[in-house]
Scaffold this motif. Structure first.
Motif, PDB file in Angstrom:
ATOM      1  N   GLU A  75      -5.683  23.917 -22.215  1.00  0.00           N
ATOM      2  CA  GLU A  75      -5.464  25.269 -21.293  1.00  0.00           C
ATOM      3  C   GLU A  75      -6.362  25.521 -20.211  1.00  0.00           C
ATOM      4  O   GLU A  75      -6.036  25.995 -19.241  1.00  0.00           O
ATOM      5  CB  GLU A  75      -5.028  26.210 -22.112  1.00  0.00           C
ATOM      6  N   ARG A  76      -7.547  25.067 -20.486  1.00  0.00           N
ATOM      7  CA  ARG A  76      -8.693  25.080 -19.509  1.00  0.00           C
ATOM      8  C   ARG A  76      -9.367  23.873 -19.167  1.00  0.00           C
ATOM      9  O   ARG A  76      -9.702  23.281 -20.086  1.00  0.00           O
ATOM     10  CB  ARG A  76      -9.682  26.076 -20.315  1.00  0.00           C
ATOM     11  N   VAL A  77      -9.228  23.517 -17.871  1.00  0.00           N
ATOM     12  CA  VAL A  77      -9.711  22.406 -17.351  1.00  0.00           C
ATOM     13  C   VAL A  77     -10.764  22.729 -16.418  1.00  0.00           C
ATOM     14  O   VAL A  77     -10.487  23.270 -15.551  1.00  0.00           O
ATOM     15  CB  VAL A  77      -8.569  21.315 -16.769  1.00  0.00           C
ATOM     16  N   THR A  78     -11.907  21.819 -16.300  1.00  0.00           N
ATOM     17  CA  THR A  78     -12.994  21.930 -15.338  1.00  0.00           C
ATOM     18  C   THR A  78     -12.935  20.519 -14.749  1.00  0.00           C
ATOM     19  O   THR A  78     -13.156  19.611 -15.483  1.00  0.00           O
ATOM     20  CB  THR A  78     -14.343  22.366 -16.058  1.00  0.00           C
ATOM     21  N   ALA A  85      -9.822  17.747  -8.733  1.00  0.00           N
ATOM     22  CA  ALA A  85      -9.401  19.102  -8.447  1.00  0.00           C
ATOM     23  C   ALA A  85      -8.169  19.119  -7.597  1.00  0.00           C
ATOM     24  O   ALA A  85      -7.189  19.816  -7.881  1.00  0.00           O
ATOM     25  CB  ALA A  85     -10.580  20.092  -7.834  1.00  0.00           C
ATOM     26  N   GLN A  86      -7.960  18.526  -6.646  1.00  0.00           N
ATOM     27  CA  GLN A  86      -6.885  18.135  -5.739  1.00  0.00           C
ATOM     28  C   GLN A  86      -5.793  17.500  -6.416  1.00  0.00           C
ATOM     29  O   GLN A  86      -4.733  17.986  -6.086  1.00  0.00           O
ATOM     30  CB  GLN A  86      -7.348  17.207  -4.495  1.00  0.00           C
ATOM     31  N   THR A  87      -6.186  16.812  -7.201  1.00  0.00           N
ATOM     32  CA  THR A  87      -4.975  16.000  -7.994  1.00  0.00           C
ATOM     33  C   THR A  87      -4.494  16.993  -8.920  1.00  0.00           C
ATOM     34  O   THR A  87      -3.210  16.962  -8.964  1.00  0.00           O
ATOM     35  CB  THR A  87      -5.605  14.910  -8.972  1.00  0.00           C
ATOM     36  N   MET A  88      -5.219  17.880  -9.401  1.00  0.00           N
ATOM     37  CA  MET A  88      -4.731  18.885 -10.328  1.00  0.00           C
ATOM     38  C   MET A  88      -3.790  20.033  -9.600  1.00  0.00           C
ATOM     39  O   MET A  88      -2.725  20.241 -10.241  1.00  0.00           O
ATOM     40  CB  MET A  88      -5.785  19.813 -10.987  1.00  0.00           C
ATOM     41  N   TRP A  89      -4.167  20.225  -8.438  1.00  0.00           N
ATOM     42  CA  TRP A  89      -3.380  21.115  -7.646  1.00  0.00           C
ATOM     43  C   TRP A  89      -2.160  20.261  -7.263  1.00  0.00           C
ATOM     44  O   TRP A  89      -0.834  20.938  -7.440  1.00  0.00           O
ATOM     45  CB  TRP A  89      -4.211  21.479  -6.430  1.00  0.00           C
ATOM     46  N   GLU A  90      -2.119  19.110  -6.989  1.00  0.00           N
ATOM     47  CA  GLU A  90      -1.009  18.347  -6.647  1.00  0.00           C
ATOM     48  C   GLU A  90      -0.003  18.034  -7.881  1.00  0.00           C
ATOM     49  O   GLU A  90       1.296  17.905  -7.328  1.00  0.00           O
ATOM     50  CB  GLU A  90      -1.359  17.074  -6.029  1.00  0.00           C
ATOM     51  N   VAL A  98     -10.249  26.034 -14.393  1.00  0.00           N
ATOM     52  CA  VAL A  98     -11.022  27.236 -14.657  1.00  0.00           C
ATOM     53  C   VAL A  98     -12.646  26.801 -13.753  1.00  0.00           C
ATOM     54  O   VAL A  98     -13.233  28.022 -13.583  1.00  0.00           O
ATOM     55  CB  VAL A  98     -11.584  27.615 -16.024  1.00  0.00           C
ATOM     56  N   GLY A  99     -12.795  25.644 -13.609  1.00  0.00           N
ATOM     57  CA  GLY A  99     -13.989  25.254 -12.993  1.00  0.00           C
ATOM     58  C   GLY A  99     -13.977  24.304 -12.081  1.00  0.00           C
ATOM     59  O   GLY A  99     -13.118  23.248 -12.150  1.00  0.00           O
ATOM     60  N   VAL A 100     -14.547  24.384 -10.677  1.00  0.00           N
ATOM     61  CA  VAL A 100     -14.444  23.204  -9.665  1.00  0.00           C
ATOM     62  C   VAL A 100     -16.046  23.193  -9.105  1.00  0.00           C
ATOM     63  O   VAL A 100     -16.644  24.181  -9.098  1.00  0.00           O
ATOM     64  CB  VAL A 100     -13.361  23.791  -8.672  1.00  0.00           C
ATOM     65  N   THR A 101     -16.128  22.347  -8.438  1.00  0.00           N
ATOM     66  CA  THR A 101     -17.342  22.173  -7.666  1.00  0.00           C
ATOM     67  C   THR A 101     -17.184  22.651  -6.237  1.00  0.00           C
ATOM     68  O   THR A 101     -16.059  22.973  -5.777  1.00  0.00           O
ATOM     69  CB  THR A 101     -17.874  20.521  -7.574  1.00  0.00           C
ATOM     70  N   ALA A 104     -14.723  21.627  -3.312  1.00  0.00           N
ATOM     71  CA  ALA A 104     -13.134  21.727  -3.574  1.00  0.00           C
ATOM     72  C   ALA A 104     -12.915  23.056  -2.990  1.00  0.00           C
ATOM     73  O   ALA A 104     -11.596  23.640  -3.207  1.00  0.00           O
ATOM     74  CB  ALA A 104     -12.707  21.843  -4.978  1.00  0.00           C
ATOM     75  N   SER A 105     -13.605  23.857  -2.290  1.00  0.00           N
ATOM     76  CA  SER A 105     -13.143  25.071  -1.756  1.00  0.00           C
ATOM     77  C   SER A 105     -11.945  25.215  -0.745  1.00  0.00           C
ATOM     78  O   SER A 105     -11.591  26.193  -0.540  1.00  0.00           O
ATOM     79  CB  SER A 105     -14.453  25.803  -1.177  1.00  0.00           C
ATOM     80  N   TYR A 106     -11.738  24.233  -0.318  1.00  0.00           N
ATOM     81  CA  TYR A 106     -10.813  24.059   0.765  1.00  0.00           C
ATOM     82  C   TYR A 106      -9.213  24.183   0.100  1.00  0.00           C
ATOM     83  O   TYR A 106      -8.273  24.517   0.623  1.00  0.00           O
ATOM     84  CB  TYR A 106     -10.548  22.781   1.564  1.00  0.00           C
ATOM     85  N   LEU A 107      -9.224  24.065  -1.285  1.00  0.00           N
ATOM     86  CA  LEU A 107      -7.940  24.087  -1.928  1.00  0.00           C
ATOM     87  C   LEU A 107      -7.639  25.583  -1.960  1.00  0.00           C
ATOM     88  O   LEU A 107      -8.423  26.333  -2.546  1.00  0.00           O
ATOM     89  CB  LEU A 107      -8.175  23.565  -3.398  1.00  0.00           C
TER      90      LEU A 107
END
Length: 394
Positions: A75-78, A85-90, A98-101, A104-107
Motif C-alpha cells: 500500500e505504501r511504495v517509496t 516514480a514515472q513508471t508507478m505513475w504510468e 509515498v516517497g520520491v526523490t 521526480a518533481s515534474y510528475l
C-alpha cells in the motif's frame, strides 16, 4: 566554469540508466518474459501485452541476488529514482507512492509526496525509513550499503540493475507492475510504449540512418550498450560512437570528436551550451544546423513515457518527412488495440491525450541519473568534483 557546466560533468559519472529486473518475477503472479534480444520488432510489441492480473505472494530476484517476496499488495511504495516514480505513475500506482526523490518533481502530484533525497546524490536512509514503506524501489545507483541499511531497518527493498535496451524498460515495467499489483496498468503502458517504438522503426525503415552523437559535456558521450543509444537507434539514428567501439559513457578527446563528424547532435537543456563551443561548433551537425533538443527527463529515465516522448521527438528531428506520415498511437489507441488486435489506429493525437497524470512538457530541471554501481560512481564523482571545484576556485 559555471555551475551548470560543473553539474553536467558531475552527472556524467552517474549516467548509466537504471531500473531493470535481474530476474523476472515468479510465483503465483506468473512469469515475466526473460527475452534477451535487443531487437524491438513485432514480437516485442506482442510481448508487451503480458498478464493483466496480479496475484500474491510474488517473488523476484533483484540485482543483489536477493529473492524479494511480497505476501500482499504494497500500500505504501517509496521510489529512489525518477524512472521508477514515472513508471508507478504510468501503471496507475501513483496513489501507492509515498516517497520520491527531488528529480521526480515534474510528475503531477509529486509535490504531495515526501522528498527522500539526501544532501547530495541519492536518497536519505532516515527519510526513506520515515515514509514507512511496504516496498522500496531502488535504482542501480543506490549503494549496496544503503540497500543493506534499509533492509537492516526492516524494509523490503528491490534493487534494480542497469537498463540498456527498450526491452529492458518493458521488462522493468512488467516487473514493477507485478510487485505493486498493477499488472493491467503495466501491460497498457507497455503496449503504448512498444506501439510507438514500432511506429518509429517502421517510419524510418526505408531511409538511411543519420549519423548522430549525444554529447554530455567534458568530452563525455553516450556510447553503445546504453539506453540512450537504444533510443537513438529505434528513431533512425546511427550512434557514431559505435564507429570507435565506444561503449557506456566514455570520455573522448576533441580530436576524436571532430573525426567522428556527426551529421546530427542531440542535446538537452543541460548540454545545449556545447553548441557554442569547440569542437562542436566545427562539426557538420552544427554547421548545418542539424541539432535535436530533447528534455533530459526522457533521455535519462528509462520508463514508458520517456520512451514514447523521446522516440517521437528524435524521429521527428532525424526524419521529419517520415515522421510526418507516421501514426504514433495515443495510449487509448494502444489499449484499444490490445483488446482488438486488428483494429486500425486513428489519426495520431497529441501525447497529452494520455490518461495518465504526467505532464509531457515538464519544467527544465536537473534529472537524476544512474550508474554502473554507486561505489564506482562515487569514486568518479570524488575525482571529478575535486578537480572541477579546484578549477572553479582558481
Amino acid at each position: 566554469m559555471n555551475a551548470s557546466r560543473i553539474t553536467t560533468l558531475l552527472v556524467v559519472s552517474l549516467l548509466l540508466v537504471s531500473a531493470v529486473p535481474a530476474v523476472a518475477a515468479t510465483g503465483s503472479a506468473g512469469s515475466a518474459s526473460t527475452a534477451t534480444t535487443t531487437d524491438v520488432g513485432a514480437h516485442a510489441l506482442a510481448s508487451a501485452q503480458t498478464q493483466t492480473t496480479c496475484t500474491f505472494p510474488v517473488s523476484a530476484t533483484d540485482a543483489t541476488g536477493t529473492e524479494v517476496t511480497l505476501d500482499e499488495r504494497p500500500e505504501r511504495v517509496t521510489t529512489l529514482n525518477p524512472s521508477a516514480a514515472q513508471t508507478m505513475w504510468e501503471i496507475g500506482g501513483e496513489s501507492q507512492v509515498v516517497g520520491v526523490t527531488q528529480y521526480a518533481s515534474y510528475l503531477d502530484g509529486a509535490d504531495a509526496k515526501t522528498n527522500v533525497s539526501g544532501s547530495g546524490f541519492g536518497a536519505s536512509v532516515e527519510k526513506v525509513v520515515g515514509t514507512s514503506p511496504d516496498l522500496v524501489l531502488a535504482p542501480n545507483t543506490t549503494s549496496t550499503e544503503t540497500v543493506r541499511s534499509l533492509r537492516d531497518a526492516g524494509l523490503t527493498v528491490f534493487h534494480f540493475s542497469t537498463a540498456t535496451t527498450i526491452e529492458d524498460v518493458r521488462e522493468k515495467t512488467t516487473l514493477i507492475g507485478q510487485l505493486t499489483g498493477n499488472c493491467e496498468g503495466a501491460a497498457e503502458a507497455n503496449a503504448w510504449m512498444m506501439a510507438n517504438v514500432e511506429t518509429a522503426r517502421e517510419a524510418t525503415a526505408d531511409g538511411e540512418d543519420v549519423r548522430v552523437l549525444y554529447p554530455l559535456g567534458g568530452g563525455y558521450v553516450a556510447g553503445t550498450d546504453t539506453y540512450i543509444d537504444a533510443m537513438l537507434s529505434v528513431s533512425g539514428g546511427a550512434n557514431v560512437a559505435a564507429e570507435r567501439n565506444l561503449t557506456g559513457y566514455p570520455q573522448v578527446n576533441s580530436e576524436v570528436l571532430l573525426e567522428l563528424a556527426p551529421e546530427y547532435l542531440v542535446v538537452t537543456e543541460s548540454s545545449s551550451y556545447l553548441l557554442g563551443q569547440e569542437p562542436y561548433t566545427s562539426m557538420p551537425a552544427v554547421e548545418d544546423n542539424n541539432t535535436v533538443s530533447v528534455d533530459s527527463n526522457w533521455m535519462t529515465q528509462p520508463a514508458p513515457r520517456s520512451v514514447v516522448t523521446g522516440v517521437r521527438t528524435l524521429t521527428r528531428g532525424f526524419h521529419p518527412d517520415a515522421a510526418a506520415n507516421a501514426e504514433f498511437e495515443t495510449r487509448a489507441e494502444a489499449v484499444a488495440a490490445m483488446a482488438t488486435p486488428t483494429a486500425t489506429a486513428t489519426e495520431s493525437q497529441p501525447i497529452t491525450d494520455s490518461p495518465t497524470a504526467v505532464d509531457d512538457t515538464p519544467a527544465s530541471s536537473p534529472t537524476e541519473t544512474t550508474g554502473p554501481g554507486f561505489g564506482v560512481a562515487l569514486a568518479v564523482l570524488a575525482v571529478l568534483g575535486s578537480a572541477l571545484l579546484a578549477r572553479r576556485e582558481r
